[in-house]
Design an enzyme around this catalytic site. Structure first.
Site, short mmCIF file in Angstrom:
data_model
loop_
_atom_site.label_atom_id
_atom_site.label_comp_id
_atom_site.label_asym_id
_atom_site.label_seq_id
_atom_site.Cartn_x
_atom_site.Cartn_y
_atom_site.Cartn_z
N LYS A 247 0.71 -1.21 0.13
CA LYS A 247 0.03 -0.13 -0.25
C LYS A 247 0.95 1.28 -0.06
CE LYS A 247 -4.44 -1.83 1.44
NZ LYS A 247 -5.07 -2.51 2.48
N1 GLU Z 1 -8.23 -8.38 3.79
C1 GLU Z 1 -7.19 -8.99 3.41
C2 GLU Z 1 -6.32 -8.11 2.55
O1 GLU Z 1 -6.65 -6.96 2.26
C3 GLU Z 1 -7.86 -10.07 2.34
C4 GLU Z 1 -8.26 -11.37 3.21
C5 GLU Z 1 -8.74 -12.47 2.33
O2 GLU Z 1 -8.87 -12.50 1.13
O3 GLU Z 1 -8.91 -13.43 2.96
O4 GLU Z 1 -5.31 -8.44 2.29
#
Ligand code: GLU
Length: 283
Positions: A247
């Site tokens: 990010k």
């Molecule tokens: N929220 C997680 C992320 O942004 C992804 C989780 C998932 O796909 O299980 O890395």
């Protein structure tokens, strides 16, 4: 508890589950596009879920920007966007079930305590929890699963991939992982399995950085009696420096690419090219 897995095969439902802690970059977009294309090619549905349990890091403006980027790319979810911040009740019920099974214990160790436990073996997410609080009978703190006990009642576990192959799960891969963070009532792993089941997700499409998480999540699914989705972990996109995009790589954010004049069509073409390079074909 050795029962054959209820593999959630049909209907085809995939999901994109971003954490709204920053801008989407090309790597996230690749994941979104892959799930969307697979759903389209298979006559299925593609869902979007905001993984926003961490209210200290997640922001509504990030969520709005993510939804705007997806719309710009032409990826419209086949259903309302779910927010984990609105699902505390479901996570509480799952935690109660784990508690009733005698599978969780409270832990008051800090990260520092765990790192300092010299003998602690390491897992993919850092040192495995050495079990300090396992038999102390504490009543508050973070809640951890007793992975060995859960594994004993779950019996042999398997994970199923998109193409039909099956391999064994290591239920101890993440040790006694946290199922409810202090003050949050849930954790990433618990929220994900509860939501994947509640949304009828039959194919989890996500980056290979989460491959190890699948071991922990299969263990939770088994003890909670949830169906086993299939899994597809795709390679991660790398930047010019050869390191995977993060990010903090603001220049690879969709917002920056758009501001620099990239069209949605060109962005989709670039993502499709990467998917083809990774061996994916869509008919
Ligand atoms: N929220 C997680 C992320 O942004 C992804 C989780 C998932 O796909 O299980 O890395």
């Amino acid at each position: 508890m050795t029962t054959p897995d209820m593999v959630a095969d049909f209907p085809l439902v995939t999901r994109f589950a971003p954490s709204p802690t920053g801008l989407l970059h090309l790597g996230h977009a690749l994941s979104a596009m892959l799930g969307w294309r697979l759903a389209r090619a298979g006559g299925g549905r593609w869902l979007v879920r905001m993984e926003d349990i961490d209210t200290a890091r997640c922001r509504p403006e990030h969520e709005a920007a993510i939804l705007e980027d997806l719309a710009w790319l032409g990826l419209a979810p086949d259903g309302p966007v779910w927010r984990q911040s609105e699902r505390a009740e479901a996570y509480g019920a799952a935690l109660d079930k784990l508690r009733a099974l005698g599978l969780i214990y409270a832990c008051q160790c800090t990260r520092g305590d765990i790192a300092a436990a010299a003998a602690a073996p390491h897992g993919p997410e850092g040192p495995l929890y050495p079990g300090t609080c396992r038999s102390l009978g504490l009543v508050e703190g973070a809640w951890r699963i007793d992975a060995a006990r859960a594994a004993a009642i779950a019996g042999p576990l398997f994970r199923h991939d998109r193409t039909g192959s099956t391999r064994g799960v290591d239920p101890l891969a993440l040790g006694d992982f946290v199922v409810a963070r202090r003050g949050l009532g849930t954790s990433y792993h618990l929220a994900v399995v509860v939501d994947d089941a509640a949304q009828g997700v039959s194919l989890v499409v996500r980056g290979e950085d989460l491959d190890e998480a699948t071991h922990a999540q299969r263990l939770l699914q088994a003890v909670l009696g949830l169906p086993a989705p299939r899994y597809l972990h795709h390679p991660l996109l790398c930047g010019a420096d050869g390191k995977r995009l993060a990010k903090r790589d603001a220049s690879a954010s969709l917002a920056a690419l758009r501001a620099a004049g990239m069209t949605a069509e060109a962005c989709r073409a670039q993502l499709d090219e990467s998917l083809v390079a990774y061996g994916f074909r869509f008919s």
